[in-house]
Scaffold this motif. Structure first.
Motif, PDB file in Angstrom:
ATOM      1  N   MET A 162       0.835  -1.199   0.000  1.00 26.47           N
ATOM      2  CA  MET A 162       0.000   0.000   0.000  1.00 26.47           C
ATOM      3  C   MET A 162       0.869   1.247   0.000  1.00 26.47           C
ATOM      4  SD  MET A 162      -2.832   1.125   2.857  1.00 26.47           S
ATOM      5  CE  MET A 162      -1.577   1.331   4.128  1.00 26.47           C
ATOM      6  N   THR A 163       1.880   1.254   0.862  1.00 24.78           N
ATOM      7  CA  THR A 163       2.775   2.403   0.969  1.00 24.78           C
ATOM      8  C   THR A 163       3.666   2.534  -0.262  1.00 24.78           C
ATOM      9  OG1 THR A 163       2.801   2.133   3.375  1.00 24.78           O
ATOM     10  CG2 THR A 163       4.555   3.464   2.405  1.00 24.78           C
ATOM     11  N   LEU A 164       4.125   1.402  -0.764  1.00 26.51           N
ATOM     12  CA  LEU A 164       5.082   1.413  -1.858  1.00 26.51           C
ATOM     13  C   LEU A 164       4.476   1.899  -3.167  1.00 26.51           C
ATOM     14  CD1 LEU A 164       8.079   0.558  -2.135  1.00 26.51           C
ATOM     15  CD2 LEU A 164       7.264  -1.653  -2.959  1.00 26.51           C
ATOM     16  N   TYR A 165       3.259   1.439  -3.480  1.00 28.38           N
ATOM     17  CA  TYR A 165       2.707   1.673  -4.807  1.00 28.38           C
ATOM     18  C   TYR A 165       1.530   2.638  -4.859  1.00 28.38           C
ATOM     19  CZ  TYR A 165       5.744  -2.017  -6.487  1.00 28.38           C
ATOM     20  OH  TYR A 165       6.855  -2.758  -6.811  1.00 28.38           O
ATOM     21  N   CYS A 166       1.172   3.253  -3.747  1.00 32.78           N
ATOM     22  CA  CYS A 166       0.063   4.213  -3.782  1.00 32.78           C
ATOM     23  C   CYS A 166       0.378   5.382  -4.727  1.00 32.78           C
ATOM     24  CB  CYS A 166      -0.245   4.732  -2.381  1.00 32.78           C
ATOM     25  SG  CYS A 166       1.059   5.750  -1.639  1.00 32.78           S
ATOM     26  N   VAL A 167       1.655   5.728  -4.883  1.00 33.12           N
ATOM     27  CA  VAL A 167       2.010   6.887  -5.705  1.00 33.12           C
ATOM     28  C   VAL A 167       1.757   6.645  -7.184  1.00 33.12           C
ATOM     29  CG1 VAL A 167       3.699   7.808  -4.082  1.00 33.12           C
ATOM     30  CG2 VAL A 167       4.416   6.114  -5.773  1.00 33.12           C
ATOM     31  N   GLN A 168       1.588   5.376  -7.606  1.00 32.56           N
ATOM     32  CA  GLN A 168       1.281   5.138  -9.015  1.00 32.56           C
ATOM     33  C   GLN A 168       0.010   5.850  -9.440  1.00 32.56           C
ATOM     34  OE1 GLN A 168       1.348   0.846  -9.687  1.00 32.56           O
ATOM     35  NE2 GLN A 168       3.208   1.092 -10.910  1.00 32.56           N
ATOM     36  N   ALA A 169      -0.965   5.918  -8.548  1.00 36.41           N
ATOM     37  CA  ALA A 169      -2.216   6.601  -8.875  1.00 36.41           C
ATOM     38  C   ALA A 169      -2.052   8.117  -8.916  1.00 36.41           C
ATOM     39  CB  ALA A 169      -3.296   6.225  -7.856  1.00 36.41           C
ATOM     40  N   PRO A 171       6.252  12.747 -17.272  1.00 36.24           N
ATOM     41  CA  PRO A 171       5.787  11.471 -16.700  1.00 36.24           C
ATOM     42  C   PRO A 171       6.941  10.582 -16.229  1.00 36.24           C
ATOM     43  CG  PRO A 171       4.541  11.995 -18.671  1.00 36.24           C
ATOM     44  CD  PRO A 171       5.646  13.014 -18.580  1.00 36.24           C
ATOM     45  N   ALA A 172       8.040  10.554 -16.994  1.00 29.63           N
ATOM     46  CA  ALA A 172       9.174   9.718 -16.597  1.00 29.63           C
ATOM     47  C   ALA A 172       9.768  10.188 -15.278  1.00 29.63           C
ATOM     48  CB  ALA A 172      10.234   9.740 -17.695  1.00 29.63           C
ATOM     49  N   THR A 173       9.860  11.514 -15.106  1.00 25.76           N
ATOM     50  CA  THR A 173      10.424  12.045 -13.860  1.00 25.76           C
ATOM     51  C   THR A 173       9.503  11.769 -12.675  1.00 25.76           C
ATOM     52  OG1 THR A 173      11.555  13.794 -15.083  1.00 25.76           O
ATOM     53  CG2 THR A 173      11.298  14.104 -12.720  1.00 25.76           C
ATOM     54  N   SER A 174       8.220  11.960 -12.875  1.00 27.92           N
ATOM     55  CA  SER A 174       7.284  11.714 -11.772  1.00 27.92           C
ATOM     56  C   SER A 174       7.293  10.249 -11.349  1.00 27.92           C
ATOM     57  CB  SER A 174       5.864  12.137 -12.165  1.00 27.92           C
ATOM     58  OG  SER A 174       5.364  11.330 -13.213  1.00 27.92           O
ATOM     59  N   SER A 175       7.587   9.341 -12.298  1.00 29.08           N
ATOM     60  CA  SER A 175       7.605   7.918 -11.967  1.00 29.08           C
ATOM     61  C   SER A 175       8.774   7.541 -11.058  1.00 29.08           C
ATOM     62  CB  SER A 175       7.666   7.072 -13.243  1.00 29.08           C
ATOM     63  OG  SER A 175       8.913   7.203 -13.882  1.00 29.08           O
ATOM     64  N   ALA A 191       7.653  -7.772 -15.428  1.00 27.29           N
ATOM     65  CA  ALA A 191       6.471  -7.828 -16.288  1.00 27.29           C
ATOM     66  C   ALA A 191       5.244  -7.292 -15.571  1.00 27.29           C
ATOM     67  CB  ALA A 191       6.233  -9.265 -16.742  1.00 27.29           C
ATOM     68  N   PHE A 192       5.092  -7.665 -14.306  1.00 27.45           N
ATOM     69  CA  PHE A 192       3.918  -7.239 -13.542  1.00 27.45           C
ATOM     70  C   PHE A 192       3.856  -5.718 -13.392  1.00 27.45           C
ATOM     71  CE2 PHE A 192       1.966  -6.281  -9.392  1.00 27.45           C
ATOM     72  CZ  PHE A 192       0.714  -6.814  -9.593  1.00 27.45           C
ATOM     73  N   VAL A 193       4.954  -5.104 -12.980  1.00 28.85           N
ATOM     74  CA  VAL A 193       4.975  -3.658 -12.782  1.00 28.85           C
ATOM     75  C   VAL A 193       4.781  -2.930 -14.111  1.00 28.85           C
ATOM     76  CG1 VAL A 193       6.446  -1.714 -12.114  1.00 28.85           C
ATOM     77  CG2 VAL A 193       6.330  -3.740 -10.679  1.00 28.85           C
ATOM     78  N   THR A 194       5.342  -3.454 -15.181  1.00 31.48           N
ATOM     79  CA  THR A 194       5.166  -2.830 -16.490  1.00 31.48           C
ATOM     80  C   THR A 194       3.693  -2.785 -16.895  1.00 31.48           C
ATOM     81  OG1 THR A 194       7.365  -3.477 -17.254  1.00 31.48           O
ATOM     82  CG2 THR A 194       5.721  -3.020 -18.938  1.00 31.48           C
ATOM     83  N   VAL A 195       2.998  -3.900 -16.724  1.00 31.63           N
ATOM     84  CA  VAL A 195       1.582  -3.945 -17.087  1.00 31.63           C
ATOM     85  C   VAL A 195       0.790  -2.909 -16.296  1.00 31.63           C
ATOM     86  CG1 VAL A 195      -0.517  -5.338 -16.909  1.00 31.63           C
ATOM     87  CG2 VAL A 195       1.559  -6.317 -17.913  1.00 31.63           C
ATOM     88  N   TYR A 196       1.008  -2.853 -14.985  1.00 37.00           N
ATOM     89  CA  TYR A 196       0.224  -1.927 -14.162  1.00 37.00           C
ATOM     90  C   TYR A 196       0.678  -0.480 -14.314  1.00 37.00           C
ATOM     91  CZ  TYR A 196      -2.788  -5.254 -11.825  1.00 37.00           C
ATOM     92  OH  TYR A 196      -3.775  -6.175 -11.566  1.00 37.00           O
ATOM     93  N   ASN A 197       1.916  -0.260 -14.723  1.00 38.82           N
ATOM     94  CA  ASN A 197       2.364   1.118 -14.953  1.00 38.82           C
ATOM     95  C   ASN A 197       1.705   1.741 -16.177  1.00 38.82           C
ATOM     96  OD1 ASN A 197       4.056   1.435 -12.765  1.00 38.82           O
ATOM     97  ND2 ASN A 197       5.951   1.174 -13.907  1.00 38.82           N
ATOM     98  N   TYR A 198       1.519   0.953 -17.233  1.00 37.82           N
ATOM     99  CA  TYR A 198       1.158   1.537 -18.524  1.00 37.82           C
ATOM    100  C   TYR A 198      -0.219   1.160 -19.026  1.00 37.82           C
ATOM    101  CZ  TYR A 198       6.042   2.608 -18.208  1.00 37.82           C
ATOM    102  OH  TYR A 198       7.251   3.085 -17.740  1.00 37.82           O
ATOM    103  N   VAL A 218      13.925  -1.558 -12.200  1.00 38.60           N
ATOM    104  CA  VAL A 218      14.597  -1.504 -13.501  1.00 38.60           C
ATOM    105  C   VAL A 218      13.690  -2.015 -14.614  1.00 38.60           C
ATOM    106  CG1 VAL A 218      16.574  -2.350 -14.818  1.00 38.60           C
ATOM    107  CG2 VAL A 218      16.849  -1.736 -12.407  1.00 38.60           C
ATOM    108  N   GLY A 219      13.086  -3.177 -14.391  1.00 33.38           N
ATOM    109  CA  GLY A 219      12.241  -3.759 -15.425  1.00 33.38           C
ATOM    110  C   GLY A 219      11.032  -2.909 -15.753  1.00 33.38           C
ATOM    111  N   GLY A 220      10.431  -2.287 -14.724  1.00 30.97           N
ATOM    112  CA  GLY A 220       9.283  -1.426 -14.980  1.00 30.97           C
ATOM    113  C   GLY A 220       9.656  -0.202 -15.781  1.00 30.97           C
ATOM    114  N   SER A 221      10.824   0.372 -15.511  1.00 31.50           N
ATOM    115  CA  SER A 221      11.277   1.532 -16.280  1.00 31.50           C
ATOM    116  C   SER A 221      11.592   1.144 -17.721  1.00 31.50           C
ATOM    117  CB  SER A 221      12.514   2.146 -15.617  1.00 31.50           C
ATOM    118  OG  SER A 221      12.204   2.610 -14.317  1.00 31.50           O
ATOM    119  N   ALA A 222      12.219  -0.011 -17.898  1.00 29.80           N
ATOM    120  CA  ALA A 222      12.504  -0.479 -19.250  1.00 29.80           C
ATOM    121  C   ALA A 222      11.220  -0.725 -20.032  1.00 29.80           C
ATOM    122  CB  ALA A 222      13.336  -1.764 -19.200  1.00 29.80           C
ATOM    123  N   GLY A 223      10.163  -1.117 -19.334  1.00 26.20           N
ATOM    124  CA  GLY A 223       8.876  -1.287 -19.998  1.00 26.20           C
ATOM    125  C   GLY A 223       8.357   0.009 -20.595  1.00 26.20           C
TER     126      GLY A 223
END
Length: 442
Positions: free
Chosen positions: A34-41, A54-58, A238-245, A361-366
């Motif tokens: 919850m704490t780690l990924y709330c900022v995605q929204a 967008p890249a900087t905010s990520s 793969a998981f973070v990439t899907v939910y990021n984009y 790293v993998g999510g950013s590469a996505g």
């Protein structure tokens, strides 16, 4: 007469101690994600309010996951020298306080510093939780306990995003959203502290950097652990990439959803939470190799289904993908914990390092894949990652149990001992892991 006469039995399924332990670790896992990924929204709000790309905010996501990955190994050693429950309690309360403080960050640089500190705080929980469960839970119930812990991670990822998105929608301020998530994290930290059973099977060890290096050294060359690390890395990427984009795809034509409506898809995390708990029970019954491979196949099937440009395919595809990922992670993380214990290695810490580096790293590469060919590029990229995981899982089907190191339970060693496992007593002459109905961690 022996240790069993003075040491309380490990918590078994159906006992009050098991319910308290798994409930407390469920709350801890929930708080972490919850704490780690709330900022995605909140990434679009950061971009607009702070005039960022967008890249900087990520970076608010990537710096915290990278900090968590870096902090896991040294904090594991500190936990060995101090206290399992003490480390987890301090970690959860520190992360909650920092979450509230983030709402008052005067600029983006300070916000990033706070997010780094949050990642380091949460590393203390991640470095300790699996060791705590391995020590305190009976080996025949460990799969379910680990599955419930991972389920808390999944629900936490969903809750954090939904609460942050909802508070942003109501207040129009990302600061209120961060404060709200921080306050809820504090509530869960209190719940954890009040319910977690005291460690009674934990043996304190003095800080020993040489033992840490030796433990990592034993965790790296083992081919079974290396393949499990690789699975954690590529599956999380793969998981973070899907939910990021995916949100970017759903806002654009032909879907044209609002940001708030697109955010509701984070409820797919709930399916993943149930699947991780189910995977834990299946591991206890059928063994890890027979659960890991189908879980990864399910994730790949969900990814392919999401290619269809229709919400009627994207939504169930996301659910299927999430179910497969969380089941695979529950199996792989539990397998690492047990096998590394047999080797007297810091395998759990190395696995978590690879897992969260995969996120950072993998999510950013996505993002590069998305910029190159939109969702088609994301699909090819993630399918390649899952293919690597599948190949690794296939090779693990005949993995033999790790030979138990006689000195693994002595003072100064890197990993805590599991309760005696009869299956590992005959490991040198025993069958391959895929042939045994139950693997309690080898």
């Amino acid at each position: 007469m022996n240790d069993s006469a003075i040491t309380p039995p490990a918590h078994a399924r159906g006992t009050a101690g098991f319910r308290r332990a798994t409930g407390a670790l469920f709350a801890a896992g929930l708080t972490t994600f919850m704490t780690l990924y709330c900022v995605q929204a909140l990434l679009p709000a950061f971009s607009s309010d702070l005039h960022l790309s967008p890249a900087t905010s990520s970076l608010t996501v990537s710096v915290s996951t990278a900090a968590m990955a870096i902090g896991v190994v040294p904090l594991t050693t500190l936990s060995d020298a101090w206290s399992r429950t003490g480390m987890m309690t301090v970690s959860l309360f520190a992360a909650a306080v920092l979450g509230i403080a983030a709402a008052f960050a005067p600029d983006f640089g300070v916000l990033l510093v706070i997010r780094v500190l949050q990642g380091l705080s949460l590393a203390g929980l991640q470095a300790t939780a699996m060791s705590y469960l391995s020590e305190e839970v009976h080996r025949e119930s460990l799969g379910q306990a680990m599955g419930l812990y991972v389920a808390g991670n999944g629900i936490g990822g969903m809750v954090g995003r939904l609460i942050a998105d909802g508070l942003l929608e109501v207040t129009g301020s990302w600061r209120w959203a961060l404060a709200g998530v921080g306050l809820l994290a504090a509530v869960f930290a209190v719940v954890f502290r009040l319910t977690v059973p005291t460690s009674v099977r934990f043996t304190r060890r003095d800080p020993n950097p040489r033992a840490l290096v030796a433990g990592i050294g034993r965790a790296v060359p083992d081919s079974g652990l290396l393949r499990l690390y690789l699975i954690g890395f590529v599956a999380m990427a793969a998981f973070v990439t899907v939910y990021n984009y995916l949100g970017f795809r759903l806002i654009a034509p032909p879907f044209g959803l609002s940001q708030a409506t697109a955010g509701l898809l984070f409820t797919a995390y709930l399916a993943g939470s149930f699947s991780s708990a189910t995977a834990g029970r299946l591991v206890d019954r059928f063994g890890r190799p027979r659960v890991l491979l189908p879980a990864l196949v399910i994730a790949l099937a969900g990814l392919v289904l999401m290619l269809v440009p229709s919400l009627g395919a994207v939504i169930p595809g996301l659910v299927v993908f999430t179910v497969g990922f969380f089941a695979a992670h529950a199996v792989a993380s539990g397998w690492v914990g047990g096998r590394s214990t047999a080797l007297g290695a810091q395998g759990a810490a190395v696995y978590l390092f690879c897992y969260y580096i995969g996120s950072a790293v993998g999510g950013s590469a996505g993002g590069i894949a998305y910029s190159g060919d939109a969702w088609g590029g994301v699909t090819v990229y993630c399918a390649g990652l899952l293919a690597v995981a599948l190949l690794s899982a296939v090779t693990l089907r005949k993995l033999r149990p790790a030979a138990v190191r006689p000195e693994k339970a002595t003072a100064g060693k890197a990993s805590p001992p599991l309760p005696p496992d009869p299956a590992r007593q005959t490991a040198p002459a025993g069958p391959a892991e895929s042939e045994r109905p139950t693997e309690a961690g080898a």
